[in-house]
Design an enzyme around this catalytic site. Structure first.
Site: not given
Ligand code: MRU
Length: 349
Positions: A92, A240
């Protein structure tokens, strides 16, 4: 006071990494048992484990599994390590916590280089355990710092899931929510459902109901009307990746919430550990945005809702410009603009 990590989605048990499969929540609490690095990479890719800090922690365990794997014919520890590192890093692209955690694994590998595979595996496993434990403490500190920003009776809107499931067990944005609730400062949470994969509906709603925190699940499209009618006192979201200037990547739809907050004078807070701050990325334009399969848009929970052959656009994240972020809540305190200075200071501290 709720001290236990109620939602710990990652555990090391009897020589394997166990992951609470988030693709099956809330209907089914199913644990995956992973013994090979490729299985960890697959779990990250398909969001069985998700959320920036949780992805990093799982990847750190993945490095240890690569060194432990008895079925792998590769005898050379460094070849195994490098292959596992690249395989995990490619899963990712947006969550910088992934690279951050892998780099912590590399530090450990270098410190024990030459000690043989069993010792290297043990050191990498200990490092992964330490990262998991540190994340719990970090999220509690984020929660405590963030709760101070919310006046008693606050109604918070959040997007996606930045809770215990997305971390080692306490959460960043939901850590703030949880700490505010424990301190009697929170009245209500509005949780965006978060299309296309419904992390808000499936995961945030699951956590909040288990914590007994009052909440309303809303369609993403309802956020504007609620904010406009004065029903929301603050938005708190996770991240992220936060660029050196404060531009913030988070789940697609976060930018929309930030614009709405700015339009209506509602504070917009980003809660994230320092491992989400990326001094190597100057601004939001340099943040890689993951593009996911169109099937996620044309289907809902496995049922197709769009005509066959429909073309899609499915960016998994968007970037909120720093100018729309009221403050960034970290484990070392609340960062305010100008973010290029406060972020640099936080990383030095
Ligand atoms: O695609 P995801 O579900 O991994 O996306 C997660 C998010 O956007 C969260 O807000 C981010 O990773 C922060 S988690 C503490």
């Amino acid at each position: 006071m709720c001290a236990a990590p109620d939602f710990a989605p990652i555990a090391w048990r009897d020589g394997a990494l166990e992951i609470l499969d988030q693709t099956r929540l809330p209907l089914d609490e199913h644990w995956l048992r992973l013994t090979r690095v490729e299985e960890v990479a697959d779990a990250i890719r398909r969001l069985a484990v998700r959320g920036a800090p949780a992805i990093g922690i799982a990847a750190a365990y993945g490095l240890a599994l690569a060194l432990l794997d008895a079925a792998d014919p590769e005898p050379e520890p460094s070849a195994r390590f490098e292959r596992a590192f690249s395989c995990l890093l490619a899963t990712r692209p947006t969550a910088v916590n992934l690279r951050w955690a892998l780099e912590r694994g590399r530090e450990t590998f270098e410190a024990h280089r030459g000690e043989g595979r069993p010792a290297l595996a043990a050191a990498l496993l200990a490092r992964a355990e330490a990262l998991r434990a540190a994340d719990l403490a970090t999220c509690r500190a984020i929660g405590a710092a963030g709760a101070e920003l919310l006046a008693p009776g606050t109604r918070v809107l959040t997007h996606c899931n930045a809770g215990g499931l997305a971390t080692a067990g306490y959460g960043t944005a939901l850590g703030v929510v949880r700490a505010a609730w424990e301190r009697g400062r929170l009245a209500l949470v509005y949780s965006d459902e978060t299309r296309p994969l419904l992390q808000g509906a499936r995961l945030t709603a699951w956590e909040l109901s288990r914590l007994g925190i009052p909440f309303r699940l809303i369609p993403d499209a309802a956020a504007g009307a609620l904010i406009a009618r004065g029903a929301v006192d603050a938005a708190v979201v996770g991240a992220d990746r936060i660029a050196a200037n404060g531009d913030t990547a988070n789940k697609i739809g976060t930018y929309t919430v930030a614009v709405l907050c700015a339009r209506h004078g509602v504070p917009f807070y980003v809660a994230a550990p320092r491992s989400t701050l990326d001094p190597g990325t100057p601004d939001g334009a340099a943040i890689p945005i993951e593009e996911r399969s169109g099937d996620e848009v044309t289907s809902v929970l496995g049922t197709r809702v769009a005509p066959a052959g429909t073309e899609t656009c499915n960016p998994a994240f968007d970037v909120t410009p720093a100018a729309l972020v009221t403050a960034i809540i970290t484990e070392v305190g609340v960062l305010r603009p100008p973010y290029s200075e406060s972020i640099a200071r936080a990383l030095r501290s």
